[in-house]
Design a protein around this motif. Structure first.
Motif, mmCIF file in Angstrom:
data_model
loop_
_atom_site.group_PDB
_atom_site.id
_atom_site.type_symbol
_atom_site.label_atom_id
_atom_site.label_comp_id
_atom_site.label_asym_id
_atom_site.label_seq_id
_atom_site.Cartn_x
_atom_site.Cartn_y
_atom_site.Cartn_z
ATOM 1 N N CYS A 149 0.828 -1.202 0.000
ATOM 2 C CA CYS A 149 0.000 0.000 0.000
ATOM 3 C C CYS A 149 0.874 1.269 0.000
ATOM 4 N N LYS A 150 0.361 2.324 -0.572
ATOM 5 C CA LYS A 150 1.082 3.591 -0.695
ATOM 6 C C LYS A 150 1.471 4.149 0.677
ATOM 7 N N LYS A 151 0.614 3.959 1.672
ATOM 8 C CA LYS A 151 0.906 4.474 3.010
ATOM 9 C C LYS A 151 2.211 3.874 3.548
ATOM 10 N N TRP A 152 2.457 2.609 3.258
ATOM 11 C CA TRP A 152 3.701 1.978 3.706
ATOM 12 C C TRP A 152 4.896 2.630 3.020
ATOM 13 N N ILE A 153 4.784 2.850 1.713
ATOM 14 C CA ILE A 153 5.881 3.478 0.967
ATOM 15 C C ILE A 153 6.167 4.856 1.532
ATOM 16 N N ASP A 154 5.111 5.625 1.803
ATOM 17 C CA ASP A 154 5.267 6.966 2.357
ATOM 18 C C ASP A 154 5.959 6.923 3.717
ATOM 19 N N LYS A 155 5.536 5.996 4.586
ATOM 20 C CA LYS A 155 6.124 5.886 5.928
ATOM 21 C C LYS A 155 7.577 5.416 5.854
ATOM 22 N N ILE A 156 7.858 4.456 4.973
ATOM 23 C CA ILE A 156 9.235 3.979 4.817
ATOM 24 C C ILE A 156 10.121 5.122 4.348
#
Length: 140
Positions: free
Chosen positions: A130-137
């Motif tokens: 999910c995009k949220k994971w990419i953003d947080k990483i």
């Protein structure tokens, strides 16, 4: 050499404030991994202020039997416990931690806790996430 190394970890005479956040008492794989990270932190930062933010992990039970945990870990978690309310007060007062170790899903990582955040998760093998994971990483 050891004194020089430990002195270089703190900021002069001020102790570093280190937060370990995760399912530290959970009877789960993530719980075991969180305790392994805590053991590393306790060993690596012997003379610093270490805080434990104990998280629930799904519907797993908590392991409060010291015989089933690494020696001294249960007492260290209890002694070093910091509540969510106390963490929120520190954030409001802009008194963040020097370093955090956050053992949870990337979507739960909180970059406002420190300028030096270390996120730990088990990961997955996939061609997508999910995009949220990419953003947080990316933010960590």
């Amino acid at each position: 050499m050891e004194k020089e190394l430990s002195k270089s970890k703190n900021r002069g005479d001020k102790l570093m404030k280190i937060l370990v956040s995760g399912p530290l008492l959970s009877m789960s794989g993530y719980g075991k991994h969180a305790r392994q990270v805590l053991e590393f932190v306790l060993d690596e930062y012997k003379n610093e202020e270490i805080y434990c933010d104990v998280k629930q992990w799904g519907n797993t039970n908590w392991n409060l039997c010291s015989e089933l945990l690494p020696e001294g870990i249960l007492n260290k978690v209890i002694e070093s416990f910091i509540s969510e309310n106390d963490i929120n007060k520190l954030k409001e007062d802009k008194q963040v931690f020097d370093t955090t170790y956050q053992i949870c899903f990337p979507s739960e990582w909180d970059t406002s806790l420190s300028n030096n955040n270390i996120g730990v998760f088990a990961g997955i093998e996939s061609t997508m996430c999910c995009k949220k994971w990419i953003d947080k990483i990316s933010a960590m």
